[in-house]
Design a protein around this motif. Structure first.
Motif, PDB file in Angstrom:
ATOM      1  N   PHE A  28     -51.959  97.178  92.224  1.00 49.60           N
ATOM      2  CA  PHE A  28     -50.433  96.849  92.124  1.00 49.60           C
ATOM      3  C   PHE A  28     -50.024  97.016  90.760  1.00 49.60           C
ATOM      4  O   PHE A  28     -49.020  97.492  90.226  1.00 49.60           O
ATOM      5  N   TYR A  29     -50.874  96.454  89.956  1.00 46.85           N
ATOM      6  CA  TYR A  29     -50.637  96.304  88.485  1.00 46.85           C
ATOM      7  C   TYR A  29     -50.216  97.648  87.824  1.00 46.85           C
ATOM      8  O   TYR A  29     -49.198  98.125  86.994  1.00 46.85           O
ATOM      9  N   LEU A  30     -51.213  98.670  88.089  1.00 49.20           N
ATOM     10  CA  LEU A  30     -51.181  99.844  87.497  1.00 49.20           C
ATOM     11  C   LEU A  30     -50.110 100.452  88.016  1.00 49.20           C
ATOM     12  O   LEU A  30     -49.486 101.320  87.120  1.00 49.20           O
ATOM     13  N   ILE A  31     -49.852 100.490  89.353  1.00 45.70           N
ATOM     14  CA  ILE A  31     -48.394 101.089  89.725  1.00 45.70           C
ATOM     15  C   ILE A  31     -47.233 100.524  88.861  1.00 45.70           C
ATOM     16  O   ILE A  31     -46.277 101.541  88.549  1.00 45.70           O
ATOM     17  N   GLU A  32     -47.176  99.336  88.782  1.00 44.37           N
ATOM     18  CA  GLU A  32     -46.112  98.892  88.103  1.00 44.37           C
ATOM     19  C   GLU A  32     -46.168  99.048  86.624  1.00 44.37           C
ATOM     20  O   GLU A  32     -44.842  99.612  86.111  1.00 44.37           O
ATOM     21  N   LEU A  33     -47.054  99.041  85.991  1.00 47.46           N
ATOM     22  CA  LEU A  33     -47.244  99.336  84.380  1.00 47.46           C
ATOM     23  C   LEU A  33     -46.881 100.802  84.357  1.00 47.46           C
ATOM     24  O   LEU A  33     -46.170 101.375  83.323  1.00 47.46           O
ATOM     25  N   VAL A  34     -47.420 101.754  85.093  1.00 45.69           N
ATOM     26  CA  VAL A  34     -47.088 103.122  85.162  1.00 45.69           C
ATOM     27  C   VAL A  34     -45.567 103.469  85.475  1.00 45.69           C
ATOM     28  O   VAL A  34     -45.047 104.438  84.627  1.00 45.69           O
ATOM     29  N   GLY A  35     -45.166 102.574  86.108  1.00 46.57           N
ATOM     30  CA  GLY A  35     -43.721 102.712  86.332  1.00 46.57           C
ATOM     31  C   GLY A  35     -42.884 102.602  85.059  1.00 46.57           C
ATOM     32  O   GLY A  35     -41.893 103.166  84.727  1.00 46.57           O
ATOM     33  N   ARG A  36     -43.376 101.489  84.253  1.00 47.41           N
ATOM     34  CA  ARG A  36     -42.576 101.308  82.915  1.00 47.41           C
ATOM     35  C   ARG A  36     -42.649 102.437  82.139  1.00 47.41           C
ATOM     36  O   ARG A  36     -41.916 102.886  81.446  1.00 47.41           O
ATOM     37  N   PHE A  37     -43.870 103.060  82.046  1.00 45.77           N
ATOM     38  CA  PHE A  37     -44.111 104.085  81.065  1.00 45.77           C
ATOM     39  C   PHE A  37     -43.206 105.365  81.819  1.00 45.77           C
ATOM     40  O   PHE A  37     -42.533 105.925  80.772  1.00 45.77           O
ATOM     41  N   HIS A  38     -43.046 105.789  82.990  1.00 48.46           N
ATOM     42  CA  HIS A  38     -42.315 106.940  83.360  1.00 48.46           C
ATOM     43  C   HIS A  38     -40.840 106.675  82.949  1.00 48.46           C
ATOM     44  O   HIS A  38     -40.034 107.578  82.638  1.00 48.46           O
ATOM     45  N   SER A  39     -40.571 105.407  83.132  1.00 48.89           N
ATOM     46  CA  SER A  39     -39.163 105.210  82.871  1.00 48.89           C
ATOM     47  C   SER A  39     -38.786 105.270  81.357  1.00 48.89           C
ATOM     48  O   SER A  39     -37.704 105.697  80.625  1.00 48.89           O
ATOM     49  N   TYR A  40     -39.930 104.757  80.410  1.00 49.11           N
ATOM     50  CA  TYR A  40     -39.608 104.987  79.087  1.00 49.11           C
ATOM     51  C   TYR A  40     -39.509 106.181  78.427  1.00 49.11           C
ATOM     52  O   TYR A  40     -38.969 106.966  77.743  1.00 49.11           O
ATOM     53  N   TYR A  41     -40.369 107.108  79.109  1.00 46.35           N
ATOM     54  CA  TYR A  41     -40.621 108.742  78.990  1.00 46.35           C
ATOM     55  C   TYR A  41     -39.289 109.351  79.207  1.00 46.35           C
ATOM     56  O   TYR A  41     -38.753 110.148  78.363  1.00 46.35           O
ATOM     57  N   ASN A  42     -38.718 108.817  80.187  1.00 47.54           N
ATOM     58  CA  ASN A  42     -37.492 109.656  80.622  1.00 47.54           C
ATOM     59  C   ASN A  42     -36.288 109.151  79.304  1.00 47.54           C
ATOM     60  O   ASN A  42     -34.972 109.822  79.413  1.00 47.54           O
TER      61      ASN A  42
END
Length: 563
Positions: free
Chosen positions: A508-522
């Motif tokens: 769950f943590y990885l999914i959440e963390l990576v979500g922050r990245f994708h958002s940042y990336y965009n």
RNA sequence: GCGCCCAUAGCUCAAUUGGACAGAGCGUUUGACUACGAAUCAAAAGGCUGCAGGUUCGAGUCCUGCUGGGCGCACCA
């Protein structure tokens, strides 16, 4: 170094000051609990210490919180400390401290960054342990992954871990496998046989029998001899298949422990004698009973049947006693949840033998329902198409299978959607996480094309060189601070996983963390900025990728550079 | 009959040893690719946490009862 500890220290100091001033009595122990609030507006950390102290000081939490805050010396760590709600104290850590913590993790390296929970404690984790009488099915797969990943987590957090598979090669079931093979063999020889319903029905038994004939392997003319021989033969075959399946799944055991060795070495008899000598076993109706009821709320159980046969329970006690004698301080067993009724008697036996029932931790694995076209697929041992682990693995691949098994608490029922696991789209969380890694990788490839030397990070890490030339002060946006906090959170998550023995938290943590990245990336462009900005953002992504890769590594899921 | 586990948004599930306004993903609706990978992102709608009590400053979480589901109650493994 850890932020949480810093906050806890601050609170403790403030309370000590209060004690010397006589505001808090000396005899009260201060054990501040630091939580991470769900809402960002409540800060990075919060404590409920005012609530804890309230009844002891006979004051309301509101007052206590104010007193503590007024004694807090927080300006080095926090930009703000607030009183909120009915008595919470909220801490807002300085952004610059978050930024420099990133550098701390970089210097320490991820492995040293992780908490040392186990402190070198020796733990034996026993899982799968399926009888060698047939191929692994999907439920075993879940147990295999949970056990494997839990082992990885414990290893990463300071435990010394041994993974063990217990082979029940002494019981009735393995004998039945021999009988089954024997009958199939006779059948193929042209004899007409009456094949009992409670014998193994799987095609693999016929295959073994056919192989006997093909390879001209001599089978004893003596029936009992033949059954014994074929039990060993088929058992070995099945076990080999099981090991292959597990390896295909990325699961490797340190040790395979055979039940039969317990009998051969006399450990079972020795254990029974031990129980008798302690007066914890008695004879009744020509059987030997264990006084389970003395230790747990459970009925007394049979150790030796009236026909002289030892029960599975008897050898299991011996097995767990043997585990303790091998020096393991924590025994983790993963069982199918249908065995939950077995826990009290095993705990009782450990209590009886060594007074160490608390050393046993049983993790129950709930059943898995396979879904195909939205409908459940039958799980019977008959030749249904996706019943075996091997089939599922062939269908969806190792990464998806492992990840899916870790998306639920292990004692919660799991629906495994085969169609979803196969999808390479945003519906499939495995790809979501892997994609982040590939994206970062891609950014680094492009950075190199832009002539930026990104190898400096890697080079420096090897040397543990603190003087990396990155200006972190540039990382000021909310998204960047949030990402840094997310990276930092890896510590807490791993701590939680290890404390509760719950691997799914990491998923769950990885999914959440990576979500922050994708958002940042965009939202934020990393490359083609002013060079210092680009470098500092690349460094952030470098650290993020380290965490993602470490997380995936622990899950046993690959982190492809391109997808 | 006795015991254990589960019940949270339409679906699948989270929820930090009892913490603040219960969160994600999918699905639905609406937007964003002639700038680093759209396998992505932004936004909206969606809830009496099965029901009823209790303990507590505070309950999805603990206790009691009920309803509905899973599992277990062998001289099986």
């Amino acid at each position: 170094m850890m932020m949480r500890k810093k906050i806890a220290e601050m609170i403790r100091e403030a309370c000590e000051t209060c004690k010397t001033k006589g505001i808090i009595p000396h005899e009260i122990d201060i054990e501040p609990i630091i939580e991470t609030p769900r809402e960002v507006e409540f800060g990075d950390y919060s404590t409920n210490i005012a609530f804890i102290l309230a009844p002891k000081l006979r004051k309301n939490p509101f007052e206590i919180a104010e007193i503590i805050i007024s004694h807090l010396n927080y300006h080095d760590v926090c930009k703000k400390v607030e009183f909120a709600g009915k008595g919470f104290i909220n801490f807002f850590v300085k952004d610059e401290l978050w930024r420099s913590s990133l550098l701390d993790i970089y210097r320490y390296g991820i492995d040293d960054f992780l908490p040392d929970i186990g402190k070198g404690k020796k733990v034996l984790i026993e899982f799968v342990s399926a009888n060698p009488t047939g191929p692994l099915h999907i439920g075993h797969g879940r147990g295999a992954v949970v056990g494997d990943v839990l082992a990885n987590i414990l290893k990463s957090t300071g435990y010394k871990v041994v993974k063990e598979y217990y082979i029940n090669d002494a019981g009735k079931q393995i004998n039945t496998l021999g009988e089954s093979t024997y009958l199939r063999w006779k059948e193929l020889k042209g004899e007409s046989v009456d094949y009992p319903k409670d014998f193994y029905q799987g095609v693999y038994v016929k295959e073994f029998a056919a192989e006997l004939i093909e390879k001209n392997i001599p089978v004893s003319t003596e029936r009992l001899e033949a059954v014994k021989q074929l039990a060993e033969y088929s058992g070995g075959k099945v076990m080999k298949g099981i090991q292959e399946d597990l390896e295909g799944f990325g699961v490797y055991f340190d040790n395979y422990f055979r039940e039969s060795t317990l009998f051969e070495k006399g450990i079972v008899d020795e254990t029974l004698e031990l129980l008798k000598s302690k007066g914890l076993a008695y004879e009744k109706d020509e059987a030997l009973w264990f006084k389970t009821g003395l230790f747990e709320n459970d009925e007394d159980r049979v150790l030796v049947k009236s026909d002289g046969e030892k029960t599975y329970f008897a050898s299991d006690i011996a097995y767990h006693r043997h585990k303790l004698e091998r020096g393991f301080e924590l025994l983790i067993d993963l069982w199918g949840s249908d065995h939950h009724g077995y826990i009290p008697r095993l705990r009782a036996s450990l209590d009886a033998i060594a007074g160490k029932k608390d050393r046993l931790k049983v993790i129950l694995i709930q059943f898995v329902t396979l879904l195909k076209d939205g409908k459940p697929v039958g799980m019977s041992t008959r030749a249904g198409q996706f019943t075996t682990l091997k089939d599922v693995l062939g269908e969806v691949g190792k990464d998806a299978a492992r990840f899916f098994f870790l998306m639920r608490k292990s004692d919660a029922h799991l629906e495994f959607d085969l169609d979803l696991a196969k999808k390479t789209s945003n519906e499939n969380p495995v790809f979501y996480v892997q994609y982040a890694n590939a994206r970062i990788e891609s950014i680094f490839r492009n950075a190199e094309e832009d002539g930026i030397d990104t190898s400096i990070f890697i080079e420096n890490e090897k040397k543990r060189d603190a003087n990396i030339n990155v200006n972190l002060d540039i990382l000021t946006s909310d998204e960047e601070i949030t990402l840094i906090k997310g990276i930092h959170q890896f510590y807490d998550v791993m701590e939680g996983c290890a404390r509760t023995f719950e691997p799914h938290r990491l998923t769950f943590y990885l999914i959440e963390l990576v979500g922050r990245f994708h958002s940042y990336y965009n939202k934020t462009r990393v490359l083609k900025n002013e060079i210092d900005t680009t470098i500092s953002r690349l460094f952030l992504l470098f650290m993020l990728q380290k965490i993602i890769q470490k997380g995936l590594y622990i899950l046993g899921v690959s982190a492809p550079e391109r997808m």
